[in-house]
Design a protein around this motif. Structure first.
Motif: not given
Length: 494
Positions: A146-163, A356-364
């Motif tokens: 579930x975590x690996x799927x979530x991390x992969x999903x975050x990459x998709x979000x960062x590239x395609x959806x959130x912008x 653009x990483x799989x990390x959470x938080x506010x971001x640097x």
């Protein structure tokens, strides 16, 4: 009234939303079947629960896809549809993902099962399991998956959806992504996502092999590789990384660092474009904060304990990297360190990794823009007519992104404060409330108080677990993606 409802409903592309939701749930079910070999190999009795959950997920997802096809839809996804898809998609994935826990009776409570699952998909790593090593191997692998799927999903979000949804900070990632430019974003999304997935999967395989060379079994190595690259932190051991060898811990540190790095830079690493990595301003701050925090904490631990220099600094860098990248592995009880060292760890909970990483938080990147804008505001006071833009990577940042970042950080700490008030009202002590809200909103895992590195979340009341589950989802999806759904103008036709 019925006519008004129909008009309001028509503002959403219901058919497309149903189709995407269905596809996500079907994928969820397929991943459940991938856990079956481990159940069979280890002779576990959880195979039927995984099989049952997979079938139900695929059937439910298939019906949703059919409904979407039957209803008809436009292939164009609008902003409102995007917010619904992202928020509802994560919540539904977690609901169906909790079925293996429930059917296997490993976690018989719906509240606990959903908490564990949303913690997995959001790559938080907070757990209610008190005996992880006693859980069936198939279910335990699903927990890691579930975590690996979530991390992969975050990459998709960062590239395609959130912008596309205008989430501040993520636009900056897109500007740096290989093959993407703002005017050619849509045609390049698939190509870029494939490249980053390839990097993500390749690093997972490499880490698995390196962990096995350190004496880990294939099963444990694969589980830890999955949860490291996702910056999730679920371990197959009750004491997380505390009893691992120094070699294993250093391998985890290295890959946590990579997972918390913008995956575009990891792509550059594979291409041996080292100059492009070091010239990235966010990366330099990322490494700098880790270095300074490690030196500070390591020195304090070395002088206040009898662990020795190497062990003190290894524990220091492990916990600094684990917390800052929001992975959440534990090699030492940082709450038992000197208050100064523990306070640094707590502050790092609000840093996060790179955009653009799989990390959470506010971001640097958001912290950089916040501090730069603050100092420039002092300069603007002296020169009120001058146009002085914030610069990031030697480029002027658009004013809209700066305002979005400032609003995000204000909202983040407002939610943090409200979360503490809610947990306190539900009977949780102040220190635990601080730790539980900080770690859930930042998708970290361990906190402080009674949810510290040597404790878990099992003892918390059900109402608190639902609140924390919502905070995990909120933090993982960059706040605004979920918050906007609760505003009246989102549901307004105009």
């Amino acid at each position: 009234m019925g006519e008004q409802f129909q008009q309001r409903k028509s503002q959403f592309n219901i058919g497309l939303i149903a189709r995407i939701m269905g596809i996500l749930i079907v994928i969820n079910g397929i991943f459940m079947f991938m856990c079956l070999p481990f159940s069979f190999y280890f002779g576990g009795e959880d195979w039927f629960a995984l099989m049952q959950s997979g079938v139900i997920s695929i059937l439910a997802g298939g019906l949703s896809v059919l409904y979407g096809e039957h209803r008809g839809y436009k292939r164009e996804i609008k902003k409102k549809d995007g917010y619904i898809v992202v928020s509802l998609g994560w919540a539904l994935m977690a609901f169906f993902g909790s079925l293996p826990y429930l059917f296997s009776h490993e976690i018989p409570s719906l509240t606990d099962a959903y908490f564990e699952t949303i913690s997995g998909f959001s790559t938080t790593g907070a757990s209610i399991l008190t005996d992880i090593e006693g859980v069936g191997k198939g279910i335990l692998f699903w927990r890691s998956l579930t975590q690996w799927i979530g991390g992969m999903g975050i990459i998709v979000l960062a590239v395609a959806v959130l912008p596309f949804l205008g989430i501040g900070g993520m636009q900056l990632f897109v500007a740096e992504a290989p093959g993407i430019s703002p005017d050619k974003l849509q045609p390049r999304i698939k190509e870029t996502a494939k490249r980053l997935w390839w990097v993500y999967a390749s690093l997972t395989v490499i880490e698995t092999i390196l962990l096995m060379t350190g004496g880990m079994s294939f099963y444990d190595a694969l589980n830890h590789a999955l949860t490291t690259m996702a910056t999730g932190g679920f371990s197959t051991y009750n004491d997380s990384a505390a009893s691992m060898s120094p070699y294993i811990q250093y391998i985890l540190i290295f890959f946590m660092l990579l997972a918390g790095t913008n995956f575009t830079l990891n792509y550059f690493l594979f291409k041996r474009m080292f100059k492009a990595i070091w010239t990235n301003e966010e990366y330099r701050y990322y490494i700098g904060i880790i270095f300074l925090s490690t030196v500070s904490i390591g020195s304090v631990v070395a002088f206040t304990t009898d662990l020795g220099i190497e062990k003190s600094f290894r524990d220091a860098i492990f916990q600094v990297v684990s917390i800052m990248t929001t992975t959440g592995y534990v090699s030492a009880d940082y709450t038992a360190w000197a208050p100064f060292a523990t306070m640094i760890i707590f502050v790092l909970m609000f840093c996060g990794g790179m955009a653009g990483s799989t990390a959470g938080g506010v971001k640097i990147v958001r912290h950089i823009i916040l501090f730069k804008n603050t100092f420039l505001e002092l300069k603007r006071q002296l020169h009120p007519t001058a146009i002085i833009p914030v610069r990031f990577n030697s480029k002027a940042v658009k004013g809209g992104i700066t305002f979005n970042v400032l609003a995000f950080i204000m909202a983040y700490f407002l939610i943090f404060g409200l979360g503490i008030l809610v947990l306190s009202a539900l009977g949780v002590d102040l220190m635990t409330s601080l730790g539980a809200v900080a770690t859930s909103l930042g998708n970290i895992g361990p906190g402080v108080g009674s949810v510290g590195p040597v404790d878990n979340f099992a003892h918390l009341p059900d109402a608190v677990k639902w609140v924390l589950s919502f905070l995990m989802l909120l933090g993982r999806l960059e706040l605004f993606t979920v918050m906007i759904i609760f505003t009246p103008y989102f549901w307004s036709r105009f």
